[in-house]
Design a protein around this motif. Structure first.
Motif, PDB file in Angstrom:
ATOM      1  N   ILE A 309       0.980  -1.425   0.070  1.00  0.00           N
ATOM      2  CA  ILE A 309      -0.032   0.054   0.029  1.00  0.00           C
ATOM      3  C   ILE A 309       0.944   1.078   0.143  1.00  0.00           C
ATOM      4  N   CYS A 310       0.682   2.127  -0.858  1.00  0.00           N
ATOM      5  CA  CYS A 310       1.227   3.332  -0.922  1.00  0.00           C
ATOM      6  C   CYS A 310       0.440   4.724  -1.238  1.00  0.00           C
ATOM      7  N   GLY A 311       1.000   5.890  -1.419  1.00  0.00           N
ATOM      8  CA  GLY A 311       0.623   6.831  -2.004  1.00  0.00           C
ATOM      9  C   GLY A 311       1.092   7.535  -3.079  1.00  0.00           C
ATOM     10  N   HIS A 312       1.639   8.759  -3.050  1.00  0.00           N
ATOM     11  CA  HIS A 312       2.742   9.275  -3.944  1.00  0.00           C
ATOM     12  C   HIS A 312       2.008   9.970  -5.579  1.00  0.00           C
ATOM     13  N   MET A 313       1.115   8.956  -5.805  1.00  0.00           N
ATOM     14  CA  MET A 313       0.899   9.318  -7.108  1.00  0.00           C
ATOM     15  C   MET A 313      -0.476  10.356  -7.317  1.00  0.00           C
ATOM     16  N   HIS A 314      -1.105  10.714  -6.262  1.00  0.00           N
ATOM     17  CA  HIS A 314      -2.248  11.473  -6.107  1.00  0.00           C
ATOM     18  C   HIS A 314      -3.576  11.064  -7.097  1.00  0.00           C
ATOM     19  N   TYR A 315      -3.542   9.590  -6.999  1.00  0.00           N
ATOM     20  CA  TYR A 315      -4.836   9.137  -7.392  1.00  0.00           C
ATOM     21  C   TYR A 315      -4.991   7.829  -6.756  1.00  0.00           C
ATOM     22  N   GLU A 316      -5.960   7.235  -6.882  1.00  0.00           N
ATOM     23  CA  GLU A 316      -6.447   5.782  -6.845  1.00  0.00           C
ATOM     24  C   GLU A 316      -6.124   4.783  -7.839  1.00  0.00           C
ATOM     25  N   LYS A 317      -5.505   3.739  -7.356  1.00  0.00           N
ATOM     26  CA  LYS A 317      -5.353   2.665  -8.470  1.00  0.00           C
ATOM     27  C   LYS A 317      -5.219   1.271  -7.500  1.00  0.00           C
ATOM     28  N   TYR A 318      -5.702   0.229  -8.284  1.00  0.00           N
ATOM     29  CA  TYR A 318      -5.419  -1.143  -7.630  1.00  0.00           C
ATOM     30  C   TYR A 318      -5.011  -2.297  -8.733  1.00  0.00           C
ATOM     31  N   TYR A 319      -3.961  -2.814  -8.594  1.00  0.00           N
ATOM     32  CA  TYR A 319      -3.542  -3.887  -9.542  1.00  0.00           C
ATOM     33  C   TYR A 319      -3.067  -5.213  -8.561  1.00  0.00           C
ATOM     34  N   LYS A 320      -2.925  -6.297  -9.395  1.00  0.00           N
ATOM     35  CA  LYS A 320      -2.296  -7.524  -8.729  1.00  0.00           C
ATOM     36  C   LYS A 320      -1.180  -7.899  -9.648  1.00  0.00           C
ATOM     37  N   VAL A 321      -0.106  -8.176  -9.087  1.00  0.00           N
ATOM     38  CA  VAL A 321       1.275  -8.817  -9.760  1.00  0.00           C
ATOM     39  C   VAL A 321       1.667  -9.817  -8.940  1.00  0.00           C
ATOM     40  N   ALA A 322       1.735 -11.057  -9.698  1.00  0.00           N
ATOM     41  CA  ALA A 322       2.255 -12.246  -9.077  1.00  0.00           C
ATOM     42  C   ALA A 322       1.431 -12.539  -7.715  1.00  0.00           C
ATOM     43  N   GLY A 323       0.142 -12.548  -7.650  1.00  0.00           N
ATOM     44  CA  GLY A 323      -0.613 -12.818  -6.469  1.00  0.00           C
ATOM     45  C   GLY A 323      -0.668 -11.686  -5.456  1.00  0.00           C
ATOM     46  N   ILE A 324      -0.009 -10.473  -5.440  1.00  0.00           N
ATOM     47  CA  ILE A 324       0.132  -9.566  -4.458  1.00  0.00           C
ATOM     48  C   ILE A 324      -0.503  -8.323  -5.017  1.00  0.00           C
ATOM     49  N   ASN A 325      -1.492  -7.817  -4.027  1.00  0.00           N
ATOM     50  CA  ASN A 325      -2.205  -6.698  -4.268  1.00  0.00           C
ATOM     51  C   ASN A 325      -1.260  -5.507  -4.231  1.00  0.00           C
ATOM     52  N   HIS A 326      -1.322  -4.573  -5.176  1.00  0.00           N
ATOM     53  CA  HIS A 326      -0.815  -3.410  -5.236  1.00  0.00           C
ATOM     54  C   HIS A 326      -1.818  -1.990  -5.182  1.00  0.00           C
ATOM     55  N   ILE A 327      -1.828  -1.422  -3.942  1.00  0.00           N
ATOM     56  CA  ILE A 327      -2.895  -0.345  -3.742  1.00  0.00           C
ATOM     57  C   ILE A 327      -2.104   0.952  -3.624  1.00  0.00           C
ATOM     58  N   ILE A 328      -2.859   1.980  -4.507  1.00  0.00           N
ATOM     59  CA  ILE A 328      -2.370   3.395  -4.403  1.00  0.00           C
ATOM     60  C   ILE A 328      -3.559   4.128  -3.946  1.00  0.00           C
ATOM     61  N   LEU A 329      -3.390   5.052  -2.847  1.00  0.00           N
ATOM     62  CA  LEU A 329      -4.307   5.918  -2.296  1.00  0.00           C
ATOM     63  C   LEU A 329      -4.177   7.244  -2.688  1.00  0.00           C
ATOM     64  N   ASN A 330      -5.265   7.990  -2.601  1.00  0.00           N
ATOM     65  CA  ASN A 330      -5.286   9.375  -3.077  1.00  0.00           C
ATOM     66  C   ASN A 330      -4.683  10.235  -1.925  1.00  0.00           C
ATOM     67  N   CYS A 331      -4.318  11.281  -2.437  1.00  0.00           N
ATOM     68  CA  CYS A 331      -3.444  12.364  -1.589  1.00  0.00           C
ATOM     69  C   CYS A 331      -4.544  12.987  -0.758  1.00  0.00           C
ATOM     70  N   SER A 332      -4.068  13.181   0.760  1.00  0.00           N
ATOM     71  CA  SER A 332      -4.829  13.958   1.593  1.00  0.00           C
ATOM     72  C   SER A 332      -4.698  15.515   1.275  1.00  0.00           C
ATOM     73  N   ALA A 333      -3.910  15.975   0.733  1.00  0.00           N
ATOM     74  CA  ALA A 333      -3.950  17.553   0.292  1.00  0.00           C
ATOM     75  C   ALA A 333      -4.872  17.919  -0.556  1.00  0.00           C
ATOM     76  N   LEU A 334      -5.319  19.281  -0.318  1.00  0.00           N
ATOM     77  CA  LEU A 334      -6.658  19.661  -1.165  1.00  0.00           C
ATOM     78  C   LEU A 334      -5.782  19.839  -2.571  1.00  0.00           C
ATOM     79  N   MET A 335      -6.410  19.678  -3.494  1.00  0.00           N
ATOM     80  CA  MET A 335      -6.193  19.730  -4.937  1.00  0.00           C
ATOM     81  C   MET A 335      -7.328  20.315  -5.711  1.00  0.00           C
TER      82      MET A 335
END
Length: 389
Positions: A309-335
Motif C-alpha cells: 500500500i502506498c500513496g505518492h501518485m495523487h490518485y487511486e489505483k489497484y492492481y495485482k502482480v504475482a498474486g500480490i495486491n498493489h494499492i495506491i491511495l489518493n492524496c490527503s492534500a487539497l487539490m
C-alpha cells in the motif's frame, strides 16, 4: 492572528527564529473543525466499526498532506496540517489500532526553518494521540523542492534533520519495532498480522560543493542495507499475513520497477517469500544502489505478503502482480480542479475548502479470519473496496 495575516507574516523576509516562532504559535492555535470530525466519525461508526473484532487490525491512513505555511482555499497549505489533526482526533475517539502517514507530510517548498516547524508540529500531534503511529518518509519531506525553486547552492535540510524530527519519534514507541538503531525498516504486529514499513526515499545524502548529488524529490529508491533488513525481518516472520506500506509505488501493473532504483527487487523478495524459496536477489549496478543479497524463506510457515500500500501518485489505483495486491491511495492534500498540477482523479472530485471533498483519508481493516482487507475511504476517496489476502 487570522490565517491570511499568518501567511503574510511567514512569507515576509524576517530572521529565521522569528519565522519559526510565528509558524509554531499559529499551528498551536489550530483546532479540529467540528464538521470534519463529525463526518469522519460517522464514516467510522456507520461503515467500519461493525467489522472490528479482537483479531482484526484497523488503521487510519493519510498520505501526501503536502502541508505548507500558506493560506490556500484551493490547494496545498495549512489545510494539510488540519487533516492530520482531524484524523487523529477521530482515532482517539475510537481506539484505532494504528495511525499511518504514507509520506509527503510537507510540500518541502518552504524555508527550511518553516518546514522543520511543520514536521515538528505534526509529529507532536501524532505523539499526543492515543494510538501508536508510523510516519513514512516521502520524496518531498527533505525540502528539496525549496532548493529547486530557488536554485540555491547548498542543501536547505541537513543530513539528519528528517531523522531527528520524524524517524526518531517513530521508533521511540514500544509497539514499533526495527532490527537495530539505524535500520530504515519498521514493523507493527497484532495477532496474525504484521505491517512492515519501507522507505522508498532511501537516497544517500551526498554533497557536491554544498549541493546534493541526488534530488530526493525526483529520485526514489531503496538501497542494499534496507533490502537486507527487509529480508531479515521476513526470514523471521512465521505464520503471519503481511502487509507492506511505503510512500511510492514499487512496480507498475506490468511488473516493471516504478522506482528509480530497485523497486523490482522488492517485488522479487515478496514473491520469493510467498514461494518459501531460498536464493539470491541481485542487480547489475555498482556503487550507491548496487545489490547482491541472499535469502532463505523456507522456515516461515504459512506467512504471506498479501498487499503493498502506498500513496505518492495523487490518485487511486489497484492492481495485482504475482498474486500480490498493489494499492495506491489518493492524496490527503487539497487539490482544486483549476490548478495545473491537479490530477484528473482529483479534478473529478472537484475538491473544495471547508467541504468534505477537501479531505481524503482511509480506514483500512485487515481480517485474518475472513482473509480480507477492506478499505473505507472518505472525502475525495472511494467509499469501499475489498481485497482477498
Amino acid at each position: 492572528m487570522n490565517i491570511k495575516n499568518f501567511a503574510k507574516k511567514v512569507l515576509n523576509p524576517k530572521p529565521s527564529e522569528f519565522i519559526s516562532t510565528q509558524t509554531d504559535n499559529f499551528l498551536r492555535r489550530l483546532k479540529p473543525r467540528p464538521f470534519a470530525v463529525d463526518y469522519i466519525n460517522n464514516v467510522y461508526k456507520n461503515n467500519v466499526k461493525s467489522h472490528i473484532t479482537d483479531n482484526t487490525l484497523t488503521m487510519s491512513v493519510l498520505t501526501d498532506t503536502h502541508a505548507k505555511a500558506i493560506a490556500s482555499a484551493s490547494y496545498y497549505g495549512i489545510n494539510g496540517v488540519r487533516h492530520v489533526i482531524e484524523s487523529n482526533t477521530v482515532s482517539d475517539d475510537n481506539n484505532i489500532d494504528l495511525n499511518v502517514h504514507l509520506g509527503d507530510l510537507i510540500d518541502g517548498s518552504d524555508k527550511p526553518e518553516i518546514s522543520r516547524g511543520l514536521l515538528r508540529f505534526v509529529v507532536e500531534n501524532y505523539q499526543n494521540s492515543k494510538s501508536p503511529f508510523y510516519i513514512i518518509e516521502g520524496n518531498h519531506d527533505e525540502n528539496d523542492k525549496y532548493d529547486e525553486h530557488r536554485f540555491i547552492s547548498s542543501a536547505s535540510f541537513r543530513r539528519d534533520d528528517y531523522d531527528t524530527l520524524v524517524t526518531k519519534a517513530d521508533f521511540e514507541q514500544s509497539k514499533i519495532f526495527r532490527l537495530n538503531p539505524v535500520s530504515k525498516v519498521g514493523w507493527f504486529d497484532k495477532g496474525d498480522i504484521r505491517v512492515i514499513f519501507l522507505n522508498t526515499s532511501d537516497i544517500p545524502y551526498i554533497l557536491n560543493n554544498g549541493s546534493k548529488k541526488y534530488d530526493f524529490k525526483k529520485v526514489r529508491g531503496i538501497r542494499e542495507q534496507q533490502l537486507e533488513d527487509l529480508i531479515a525481518v521476513l526470514e523471521n516472520t512465521v505464520d503471519k499475513y503481511v502487509v507492506v506500506m511505503g510512500h511510492a509505488n514499487i512496480i507498475s501493473p506490468s511488473g516493471r520497477s516504478a522506482l528509480n532504483f530497485n523497486g523490482d527487487l522488492i517485488q522479487q523478495i515478496f514473491v520469493a517469500f510467498n514461494n518459501k524459496t531460498l536464493g539470491q536477489v541481485k542487480n547489475q549496478l555498482t556503487g550507491d544502489f548496487g545489490v547482491d543479497l541472499r535469502y532463505d524463506f523456507s522456515a516461515t510457515g504459512i506467512s504471506k505478503v498479501t498487499t503493498y500500500i502506498c500513496g505518492h501518485m495523487h490518485y487511486e489505483k489497484y492492481y495485482k502482480v504475482a498474486g500480490i495486491n498493489h494499492i495506491i491511495l489518493n492524496c490527503s492534500a487539497l487539490m482544486g480542479k483549476k490548478h495545473g498540477l491537479t490530477t484528473d482523479y482529483n479534478k473529478k472530485w472537484d475538491r473544495r475548502y471547508n467541504e468534505i471533498s477537501e479531505l481524503s483519508g482511509y480506514f483500512i481493516n485487515i481480517d485474518p479470519d475472513k482473509l480480507r482487507l477492506q478499505i473505507f475511504g472518505y472525502g475525495a476517496a472511494t467509499r469501499y473496496v475489498s481485497f482477498e489476502i
